[in-house]
Design an enzyme around this catalytic site. Structure first.
Site, PDB file in Angstrom:
ATOM      1  N   HIS A 111       1.315   4.849   1.449  1.00  0.00           N
ATOM      2  CA  HIS A 111       0.968   6.250   1.721  1.00  0.00           C
ATOM      3  C   HIS A 111      -0.535   6.364   1.989  1.00  0.00           C
ATOM      4  O   HIS A 111      -1.344   5.757   1.268  1.00  0.00           O
ATOM      5  CB  HIS A 111       1.364   7.132   0.531  1.00  0.00           C
ATOM      6  CG  HIS A 111       1.080   8.577   0.779  1.00  0.00           C
ATOM      7  ND1 HIS A 111       1.918   9.372   1.553  1.00  0.00           N
ATOM      8  CD2 HIS A 111       0.036   9.361   0.423  1.00  0.00           C
ATOM      9  CE1 HIS A 111       1.389  10.586   1.641  1.00  0.00           C
ATOM     10  NE2 HIS A 111       0.254  10.607   0.961  1.00  0.00           N
ATOM     11  N   ASP A 143      10.622   6.684  -6.035  1.00  0.00           N
ATOM     12  CA  ASP A 143      11.734   7.340  -6.716  1.00  0.00           C
ATOM     13  C   ASP A 143      12.239   8.436  -5.774  1.00  0.00           C
ATOM     14  O   ASP A 143      11.932   8.402  -4.577  1.00  0.00           O
ATOM     15  CB  ASP A 143      11.309   7.848  -8.113  1.00  0.00           C
ATOM     16  CG  ASP A 143      10.131   8.811  -8.034  1.00  0.00           C
ATOM     17  OD1 ASP A 143       9.895   9.374  -6.948  1.00  0.00           O
ATOM     18  OD2 ASP A 143       9.448   9.007  -9.063  1.00  0.00           O
ATOM     19  N   GLY A 145      11.369  11.464  -5.536  1.00  0.00           N
ATOM     20  CA  GLY A 145      10.400  12.526  -5.248  1.00  0.00           C
ATOM     21  C   GLY A 145       9.658  12.293  -3.947  1.00  0.00           C
ATOM     22  O   GLY A 145       9.851  11.280  -3.258  1.00  0.00           O
TER      23      GLY A 145
HETATM   24  C1  GRF Z   1       1.234   5.286   7.830  1.00  0.00           C
HETATM   25  O1  GRF Z   1      -0.008   5.989   7.862  1.00  0.00           O
HETATM   26  C2  GRF Z   1       1.845   5.334   6.462  1.00  0.00           C
HETATM   27  O2  GRF Z   1       0.916   5.394   5.428  1.00  0.00           O
HETATM   28  C3  GRF Z   1       2.629   6.618   6.499  1.00  0.00           C
HETATM   29  O3  GRF Z   1       3.143   6.658   7.821  1.00  0.00           O
HETATM   30  C4  GRF Z   1       2.274   5.965   8.698  1.00  0.00           C
HETATM   31  C5  GRF Z   1       3.101   4.985   9.488  1.00  0.00           C
HETATM   32  O4  GRF Z   1       2.350   4.334  10.478  1.00  0.00           O
HETATM   33  N1  GRF Z   1       3.633   6.631   5.450  1.00  0.00           N
HETATM   34  P1  GRF Z   1       2.987   3.171  11.357  1.00  0.00           P
HETATM   35  O5  GRF Z   1       4.289   3.690  11.952  1.00  0.00           O
HETATM   36  O6  GRF Z   1       3.201   1.981  10.485  1.00  0.00           O
HETATM   37  O7  GRF Z   1       1.969   2.915  12.417  1.00  0.00           O
END
Ligand code: GRF
Length: 200
Positions: A111, A143, A145
């Site tokens: 994330h 999880d 959430g």
């Molecule tokens: C990333 O910034 C990740 O943190 C978020 O979604 C984005 C996906 O980027 N969950 P990619 O498709 O891997 O370029």
């Protein structure tokens, strides 16, 4: 419990991605022989991540959400279990998974913020709007959430003067591309205590 894998008996992972798949590309490039990507699945048939996987001859599948979220996740989980997947990696998978998956298999997510700050969509824009001096990247167990679950690793990314959403996101992604493969390798070598997963 994630077992200690070896190059002779690698950890079998599946990657779920909805979009561009730059994190999938980083995993394909940076994982060592103790980990093998046995499948890539998406909720979207047009995800670029799927084409990246096919180019590497990795099996792909699409599981659109439809009306029945639980049923979709049961089908997804059956697909994962049929392939003996031992760890599910969310790399830009833009939907919440139900207990149908997260209660049966270990799932991790990357994330683009220092959780619990800025969960949800466009976390880098949320950071700019909040005027913070630092944001970052989190890899955590998943999880049911929204971007909750025990944190495995975090790395800060400074917000610079004049940053735009695009420039900040680019710097965050450079960190994601290193941190996510690193965590997967550490999980495969049992370098992350199992208590991390149960610590809510
Ligand atoms: C990333 O910034 C990740 O943190 C978020 O979604 C984005 C996906 O980027 N969950 P990619 O498709 O891997 O370029």
């Amino acid at each position: 419990m994630i077992r200690a894998a070896t190059a002779d008996d690698p950890l079998r992972i599946a990657v779920l991605a909805s979009g561009r798949g730059s994190n999938l590309a980083a995993l394909m490039e940076r994982l060592d022989p103790t980990v093998v990507i046995v499948g890539v699945a998406s909720n979207r048939a047009d995800a670029i991540a799927l084409s990246r996987a096919r180019e590497e001859e990795i099996e792909t599948a699409v599981f659109p959400r439809g009306d029945d979220w639980g049923e979709r996740d049961r089908e997804l989980c059956a697909w994962l279990l049929e392939r003996d997947v031992e760890l599910v990696v969310l790399a830009g998978f833009m939907e919440i998974l139900t207990a149908e998956v997260v209660d049966r298999l270990p799932v991790i997510n990357v994330h683009p913020s220092l959780l619990p700050a800025f969960p949800g969509l466009h976390a880098w824009e949320q950071a700019l709007d909040a005027g913070v001096e630092e944001t970052g990247v989190t890899v955590h167990f998943v999880d049911t959430g929204l971007d909750t679950g025990p944190v495995i690793a975090q790395e800060p990314v400074p917000v610079r003067e004049g940053d735009t959403p695009a420039s900040l996101h680019e710097r965050i992604q450079a960190v994601e591309h290193r941190l996510l493969p690193d965590v997967v390798r550490r999980l495969a070598s049992n370098d992350i205590p199992d208590s991390t997963r149960s610590a809510a």
